[in-house]
Design an enzyme around this catalytic site. Structure first.
Site, PDB file in Angstrom:
ATOM      1  N   TYR A   2       0.828  -1.214   0.000  1.00  0.00           N
ATOM      2  CA  TYR A   2       0.000   0.000   0.000  1.00  0.00           C
ATOM      3  C   TYR A   2       0.860   1.261   0.000  1.00  0.00           C
ATOM      4  CZ  TYR A   2      -2.749   3.840   1.873  1.00  0.00           C
ATOM      5  OH  TYR A   2      -3.322   5.082   2.065  1.00  0.00           O
TER       6      TYR A   2
ATOM      7  N   HIS B 289       4.019  10.329   0.329  1.00  0.00           N
ATOM      8  CA  HIS B 289       2.875  10.556  -0.546  1.00  0.00           C
ATOM      9  C   HIS B 289       2.520  12.046  -0.539  1.00  0.00           C
ATOM     10  CE1 HIS B 289       1.471   6.204   0.566  1.00  0.00           C
ATOM     11  NE2 HIS B 289       2.503   6.196  -0.268  1.00  0.00           N
TER      12      HIS B 289
ATOM     13  N   HIS C 150       2.778  13.739   3.175  1.00  0.00           N
ATOM     14  CA  HIS C 150       2.932  12.991   4.428  1.00  0.00           C
ATOM     15  C   HIS C 150       3.761  11.743   4.141  1.00  0.00           C
ATOM     16  CE1 HIS C 150      -0.572  11.099   2.491  1.00  0.00           C
ATOM     17  NE2 HIS C 150      -0.205   9.988   3.119  1.00  0.00           N
TER      18      HIS C 150
ATOM     19  N   HIS D 244       4.816   7.543   5.440  1.00  0.00           N
ATOM     20  CA  HIS D 244       4.561   6.314   6.200  1.00  0.00           C
ATOM     21  C   HIS D 244       5.918   5.649   6.437  1.00  0.00           C
ATOM     22  CE1 HIS D 244       0.134   6.129   5.274  1.00  0.00           C
ATOM     23  NE2 HIS D 244       0.537   6.845   4.229  1.00  0.00           N
TER      24      HIS D 244
END
Length: 232
Positions: free
Chosen positions: A17, A105, A118, A120
């Site tokens: 993802y 992203h 942001h 991850h």
């Protein structure tokens, strides 16, 4: 910044993802991916995060934590290359020699239609110890007497709730310090503070994150009023 534990069985899917791979790269979803990197993977992973996370899903103990994810907003004032530099430094600081993967992203925000950069950051808490282990042994319970017969030791084991809360606060503080260094370095006057309004003695209610689904349910008038309030 949110800090979440990822259970066994979820790691490989979440890795795909954030990397916008497989089904997560369809329908233009991959267009918001600005940077994808990883580090400190064991040799058997062949420099492929998917191989590592699939092994974690398969061999980690039942109901065990396969990864910890830090998801955090990035300063919109910084250029993409500057944000990449910031995240690379932050990841090196908080991960040390532990296996990690991160992605940046920059989708369009549902509210205001502006870029919403942001990141991850997925971290595996098993600390390498220079012992070569196959994947099925890597994620086994640590053996203090004969380390070569057990898995890599987790540095998250045995901490009580107070210690975990202090660690989360320390991570947020580290990130705020690095952000401010980059904002200053690239000529921006704005600064961030990891502390809450209440802790800082500020009598103000922080804005809540609404998310795409909730914003889509709002009327144009409600969205307009919220934007005016934000601007004020």
């Amino acid at each position: 910044m949110s800090i979440k534990n990822g259970k066994k069985g979820k790691a490989a899917s979440h890795s795909a993802y954030i990397a916008r791979e497989g089904k997560f790269g369809r329908n233009g979803k991959a267009d918001d991916l600005q940077l994808h990197q990883h580090g400190n993977l064991p040799s058997w992973a062949n420099d492929q995060p998917g191989v590592f996370w699939n092994a974690a899903d398969k061999f980690e103990r039942a109901n065990g934590t396969a990864y910890v994810e830090l998801e955090f907003a990035l300063p919109a004032e910084l250029a993409p290359a500057q944000r990449s530099e910031l995240v690379q430094e932050f990841a090196a600081k908080v991960c040390g020699n532990k296996p990690y993967e991160f992605a940046i992203h920059a989708p369009e925000a549902a509210l205001g239609k502006v870029s919403q950069p942001h990141a991850h950051l997925m971290i595996n808490n098993r600390v390498p110890d220079a012992i070569e282990r196959p994947p099925e042994l890597h994620f086994r319970r640590y053996n203090a007497v004969h380390p070569e017969l057990g898995g890599c030791k987790k540095d998250s084991g045995g901490r009580h709730r107070g210690e975990m809360k202090a660690l989360a606060t320390s991570i947020r503080e580290t990130f705020s310090e690095i952000q401010n260094q980059y904002l200053e370095k690239y000529g921006h006057a704005d600064r961030v503070d990891h502390r809450s309004y209440r802790t800082r003695g500020i009598d103000k209610v922080p804005e809540r994150h609404l998310g795409h689904a909730r914003i889509k349910q709002m009327s144009e008038q409600a969205v307009g009023e919220l934007l005016q309030k934000r601007q004020a």
